[in-house]
Design a protein around this motif. Structure first.
Motif, PDB file in Angstrom:
ATOM      1  N   ARG A 106      16.981   3.013  29.189  1.00 47.78           N
ATOM      2  CA  ARG A 106      17.837   2.480  28.126  1.00 47.78           C
ATOM      3  C   ARG A 106      17.182   2.629  26.759  1.00 47.78           C
ATOM      4  NH1 ARG A 106      22.485   1.530  25.660  1.00 47.78           N
ATOM      5  NH2 ARG A 106      22.574  -0.439  24.535  1.00 47.78           N
ATOM      6  N   MET A 107      15.934   2.223  26.649  1.00 50.11           N
ATOM      7  CA  MET A 107      15.262   2.268  25.362  1.00 50.11           C
ATOM      8  C   MET A 107      15.026   3.703  24.898  1.00 50.11           C
ATOM      9  SD  MET A 107      12.628  -0.956  25.849  1.00 50.11           S
ATOM     10  CE  MET A 107      11.955  -0.869  24.188  1.00 50.11           C
ATOM     11  N   SER A 108      14.687   4.589  25.817  1.00 52.05           N
ATOM     12  CA  SER A 108      14.489   5.995  25.435  1.00 52.05           C
ATOM     13  C   SER A 108      15.809   6.659  25.055  1.00 52.05           C
ATOM     14  CB  SER A 108      13.816   6.761  26.580  1.00 52.05           C
ATOM     15  OG  SER A 108      12.508   6.262  26.809  1.00 52.05           O
ATOM     16  N   GLY A 109      16.903   6.228  25.681  1.00 50.62           N
ATOM     17  CA  GLY A 109      18.211   6.744  25.284  1.00 50.62           C
ATOM     18  C   GLY A 109      18.562   6.361  23.862  1.00 50.62           C
ATOM     19  N   ILE A 110      18.290   5.107  23.488  1.00 52.28           N
ATOM     20  CA  ILE A 110      18.548   4.644  22.125  1.00 52.28           C
ATOM     21  C   ILE A 110      17.660   5.386  21.140  1.00 52.28           C
ATOM     22  CG2 ILE A 110      18.296   2.662  20.565  1.00 52.28           C
ATOM     23  CD1 ILE A 110      19.148   0.882  22.949  1.00 52.28           C
ATOM     24  N   ALA A 111      16.376   5.533  21.467  1.00 53.00           N
ATOM     25  CA  ALA A 111      15.453   6.243  20.586  1.00 53.00           C
ATOM     26  C   ALA A 111      15.877   7.693  20.389  1.00 53.00           C
ATOM     27  CB  ALA A 111      14.033   6.184  21.155  1.00 53.00           C
ATOM     28  N   THR A 112      16.338   8.328  21.450  1.00 56.11           N
ATOM     29  CA  THR A 112      16.745   9.726  21.375  1.00 56.11           C
ATOM     30  C   THR A 112      17.986   9.895  20.510  1.00 56.11           C
ATOM     31  OG1 THR A 112      15.782  10.138  23.565  1.00 56.11           O
ATOM     32  CG2 THR A 112      17.416  11.727  22.762  1.00 56.11           C
ATOM     33  N   LEU A 113      18.964   9.006  20.689  1.00 54.09           N
ATOM     34  CA  LEU A 113      20.173   9.077  19.868  1.00 54.09           C
ATOM     35  C   LEU A 113      19.841   8.782  18.408  1.00 54.09           C
ATOM     36  CD1 LEU A 113      23.242   9.382  19.633  1.00 54.09           C
ATOM     37  CD2 LEU A 113      23.447   6.932  20.171  1.00 54.09           C
ATOM     38  N   THR A 114      19.012   7.777  18.164  1.00 56.22           N
ATOM     39  CA  THR A 114      18.630   7.455  16.791  1.00 56.22           C
ATOM     40  C   THR A 114      17.973   8.643  16.114  1.00 56.22           C
ATOM     41  OG1 THR A 114      18.315   5.122  17.370  1.00 56.22           O
ATOM     42  CG2 THR A 114      17.263   5.895  15.348  1.00 56.22           C
ATOM     43  N   ALA A 115      17.099   9.336  16.821  1.00 52.52           N
ATOM     44  CA  ALA A 115      16.410  10.489  16.245  1.00 52.52           C
ATOM     45  C   ALA A 115      17.395  11.576  15.825  1.00 52.52           C
ATOM     46  CB  ALA A 115      15.396  11.048  17.244  1.00 52.52           C
ATOM     47  N   ARG A 116      18.483  11.711  16.545  1.00 51.22           N
ATOM     48  CA  ARG A 116      19.495  12.703  16.168  1.00 51.22           C
ATOM     49  C   ARG A 116      20.167  12.323  14.856  1.00 51.22           C
ATOM     50  NH1 ARG A 116      23.569  13.799  20.921  1.00 51.22           N
ATOM     51  NH2 ARG A 116      24.165  15.499  19.494  1.00 51.22           N
ATOM     52  N   GLU A 142      16.172  -3.283  22.173  1.00 49.23           N
ATOM     53  CA  GLU A 142      17.026  -2.221  21.651  1.00 49.23           C
ATOM     54  C   GLU A 142      16.670  -1.889  20.206  1.00 49.23           C
ATOM     55  OE1 GLU A 142      20.781  -3.022  24.662  1.00 49.23           O
ATOM     56  OE2 GLU A 142      21.002  -3.574  22.549  1.00 49.23           O
ATOM     57  N   ARG A 143      16.312  -2.886  19.424  1.00 53.90           N
ATOM     58  CA  ARG A 143      15.932  -2.626  18.038  1.00 53.90           C
ATOM     59  C   ARG A 143      14.564  -1.954  17.949  1.00 53.90           C
ATOM     60  NH1 ARG A 143      18.568  -6.890  13.871  1.00 53.90           N
ATOM     61  NH2 ARG A 143      20.492  -5.691  13.789  1.00 53.90           N
ATOM     62  N   HIS A 144      13.669  -2.291  18.861  1.00 56.91           N
ATOM     63  CA  HIS A 144      12.401  -1.569  18.915  1.00 56.91           C
ATOM     64  C   HIS A 144      12.661  -0.094  19.199  1.00 56.91           C
ATOM     65  CE1 HIS A 144       8.192  -0.669  19.820  1.00 56.91           C
ATOM     66  NE2 HIS A 144       8.648  -0.013  20.879  1.00 56.91           N
ATOM     67  N   ALA A 145      13.592   0.180  20.093  1.00 59.85           N
ATOM     68  CA  ALA A 145      13.920   1.566  20.430  1.00 59.85           C
ATOM     69  C   ALA A 145      14.465   2.320  19.219  1.00 59.85           C
ATOM     70  CB  ALA A 145      14.926   1.598  21.578  1.00 59.85           C
ATOM     71  N   VAL A 146      15.244   1.630  18.376  1.00 56.28           N
ATOM     72  CA  VAL A 146      15.747   2.270  17.153  1.00 56.28           C
ATOM     73  C   VAL A 146      14.584   2.715  16.274  1.00 56.28           C
ATOM     74  CG1 VAL A 146      16.964   1.833  14.973  1.00 56.28           C
ATOM     75  CG2 VAL A 146      17.993   1.136  17.148  1.00 56.28           C
ATOM     76  N   THR A 147      13.577   1.869  16.117  1.00 57.51           N
ATOM     77  CA  THR A 147      12.435   2.252  15.291  1.00 57.51           C
ATOM     78  C   THR A 147      11.633   3.371  15.944  1.00 57.51           C
ATOM     79  OG1 THR A 147      10.956   0.546  16.199  1.00 57.51           O
ATOM     80  CG2 THR A 147      12.307  -0.060  14.301  1.00 57.51           C
ATOM     81  N   SER A 148      11.601   3.414  17.288  1.00 58.09           N
ATOM     82  CA  SER A 148      10.925   4.510  17.977  1.00 58.09           C
ATOM     83  C   SER A 148      11.570   5.850  17.628  1.00 58.09           C
ATOM     84  CB  SER A 148      10.974   4.306  19.493  1.00 58.09           C
ATOM     85  OG  SER A 148      10.263   3.154  19.896  1.00 58.09           O
ATOM     86  N   SER A 263      24.472   2.054   8.198  1.00 57.81           N
ATOM     87  CA  SER A 263      24.341   1.253   9.414  1.00 57.81           C
ATOM     88  C   SER A 263      25.255   1.820  10.495  1.00 57.81           C
ATOM     89  CB  SER A 263      24.656  -0.215   9.141  1.00 57.81           C
ATOM     90  OG  SER A 263      25.887  -0.375   8.479  1.00 57.81           O
ATOM     91  N   VAL A 264      24.691   1.944  11.691  1.00 62.09           N
ATOM     92  CA  VAL A 264      25.374   2.653  12.785  1.00 62.09           C
ATOM     93  C   VAL A 264      25.351   1.790  14.044  1.00 62.09           C
ATOM     94  CG1 VAL A 264      25.507   4.815  14.083  1.00 62.09           C
ATOM     95  CG2 VAL A 264      24.460   4.804  11.792  1.00 62.09           C
ATOM     96  N   GLY A 265      26.473   1.190  14.380  1.00 64.08           N
ATOM     97  CA  GLY A 265      26.550   0.384  15.590  1.00 64.08           C
ATOM     98  C   GLY A 265      26.354   1.194  16.854  1.00 64.08           C
ATOM     99  N   ALA A 266      26.718   2.482  16.799  1.00 60.35           N
ATOM    100  CA  ALA A 266      26.633   3.334  17.988  1.00 60.35           C
ATOM    101  C   ALA A 266      25.212   3.502  18.495  1.00 60.35           C
ATOM    102  CB  ALA A 266      27.235   4.708  17.686  1.00 60.35           C
ATOM    103  N   LEU A 267      24.221   3.291  17.642  1.00 60.30           N
ATOM    104  CA  LEU A 267      22.840   3.460  18.089  1.00 60.30           C
ATOM    105  C   LEU A 267      22.544   2.594  19.298  1.00 60.30           C
ATOM    106  CD1 LEU A 267      20.858   3.379  14.707  1.00 60.30           C
ATOM    107  CD2 LEU A 267      21.772   5.373  15.918  1.00 60.30           C
ATOM    108  N   THR A 268      23.108   1.401  19.324  1.00 66.02           N
ATOM    109  CA  THR A 268      22.831   0.485  20.429  1.00 66.02           C
ATOM    110  C   THR A 268      24.018   0.260  21.355  1.00 66.02           C
ATOM    111  OG1 THR A 268      23.271  -1.357  18.905  1.00 66.02           O
ATOM    112  CG2 THR A 268      20.970  -0.750  19.249  1.00 66.02           C
ATOM    113  N   HIS A 269      25.245   0.324  20.821  1.00 61.34           N
ATOM    114  CA  HIS A 269      26.366   0.028  21.729  1.00 61.34           C
ATOM    115  C   HIS A 269      26.897   1.255  22.454  1.00 61.34           C
ATOM    116  CE1 HIS A 269      29.663   1.641  19.309  1.00 61.34           C
ATOM    117  NE2 HIS A 269      29.395   0.846  18.293  1.00 61.34           N
ATOM    118  N   SER A 270      26.486   2.460  22.048  1.00 61.67           N
ATOM    119  CA  SER A 270      27.037   3.655  22.687  1.00 61.67           C
ATOM    120  C   SER A 270      25.976   4.639  23.160  1.00 61.67           C
ATOM    121  CB  SER A 270      27.988   4.371  21.720  1.00 61.67           C
ATOM    122  OG  SER A 270      29.107   3.565  21.433  1.00 61.67           O
ATOM    123  N   ALA A 271      24.714   4.264  23.111  1.00 61.89           N
ATOM    124  CA  ALA A 271      23.659   5.178  23.556  1.00 61.89           C
ATOM    125  C   ALA A 271      23.704   5.337  25.074  1.00 61.89           C
ATOM    126  CB  ALA A 271      22.295   4.660  23.124  1.00 61.89           C
TER     127      ALA A 271
END
Length: 291
Positions: A106-116, A142-148, A263-271
């Motif tokens: 889950r966390m790596s999915g969020i980090a990967t989407l955020t990086a895109r 999930e927020r830690h994953a965003v910063t990753s 601000s992007v809600g999809a980073l956490t609700h749609s990753a």
């Protein structure tokens, strides 16, 4: 910042949910003295996040477990890469496997989407930020994953900052209260360190909000043309945040309007959770074959 206390509290809860009275399958089938080696292997490329969380799933199951992280949070990896290795009692490896994987995927999915998203706006000055659209109780992870993934965090909770949204403004207007006066009064009552942000959904709301001296103005669901107009009218008097209608197809153009934050809600609700696997080798019991 993700703390050890947060990690242990959330992981302990997850382990208790998954094995409230122990792992019946493992304790029935696996000898108590069997040991196991396992590797966390990527089935696809991505950005890693959740190493400490993954480690905690095994350590909190059995303190004898040893977890070696091969990559740091925020590191990119390719399919087939080994991200971590695990060694210890086989029962603990098998019991903690799903919880450790769930969090890392889950966390790596969020980090990967955020990086895109971050890559799409890298040529601009815009920051990519998350929202409060997170999984209940898992916001810290999930927020830690965003910063990753190179993104930034918005306010963590309702207690962190003042954020006046459209419904707040609607209540004020129905009460016959001046928006500018209400905001000025709120700012006067707040500690000087508290940030104030106001959401607007029309250009004609800007003057009343700017007159109050707020710190950030959120332009919500604005067209690209209106975003450019809003940025010009705010002219550095406040941070400009864009929100609404943001996806990978639109984020570049939004950033190019000159806004400071998107601000992007999809980073956490749609990753999508990343495809990671735990490849396990269970050793024979230490006493097997002994003289």
């Amino acid at each position: 910042m993700l703390t050890r206390l947060q990690i242990e509290r959330l992981v302990t809860g997850a382990l208790e949910e998954d094995a409230p009275w122990g792992d019946l399958t493992t304790t029935t089938l696996i000898p108590a003295d069997a040991t196991a080696h396992a590797a966390l292997v990527a089935r696809e490329a991505g950005v890693f996040s959740g190493g400490e969380v993954f480690e905690a799933a095994f350590r909190l199951t059995d303190p004898r477990m040893r977890v070696g992280l091969r990559v740091a949070d925020g590191a990119t990896f390719a399919g087939g890469d080994t991200l971590a290795v695990v060694e210890g009692p086989a029962r603990a490896v098998l019991t903690a496997e799903r919880i450790g994987l769930n969090f890392a995927q889950r966390m790596s999915g969020i980090a990967t989407l955020t990086a895109r998203y971050v890559a799409e706006v890298a040529h601009t000055g815009a920051r990519i930020a998350d929202t409060r659209k997170t999984t209940p109780l898992l916001r810290a992870f999930e927020r830690h994953a965003v910063t990753s993934g190179g993104g930034h965090n918005h306010r963590h909770s309702l207690s962190d900052a003042v954020m006046v949204k459209d419904n707040h403004l609607a209540v004020l207007l129905r009460q016959g209260v001046s928006v500018t006066a209400a905001l000025q009064g709120a700012i006067a009552r707040l500690p000087h360190t508290t940030h104030v942000e106001v959401e607007v959904d029309r250009l004609d709301q800007l003057d009343a909000v700017l007159a109050a001296g707020v710190g950030t103005v959120m332009l919500d669901n604005f067209s690209l043309a209106d975003l450019r107009t809003g940025v010009a009218r705010i002219a550095g008097a406040a941070i400009v945040e864009a929100s609404g209608g943001v996806d990978l197809a639109t984020v570049r153009a939004i950033a190019e309007t000159g806004v400071d934050v998107i601000s992007v809600g999809a980073l956490t609700h749609s990753a999508r959770s990343l495809d990671l696997g735990l490849d396990i080798t269970v050793d024979a019991a230490a006493t097997e074959g002994a003289d």
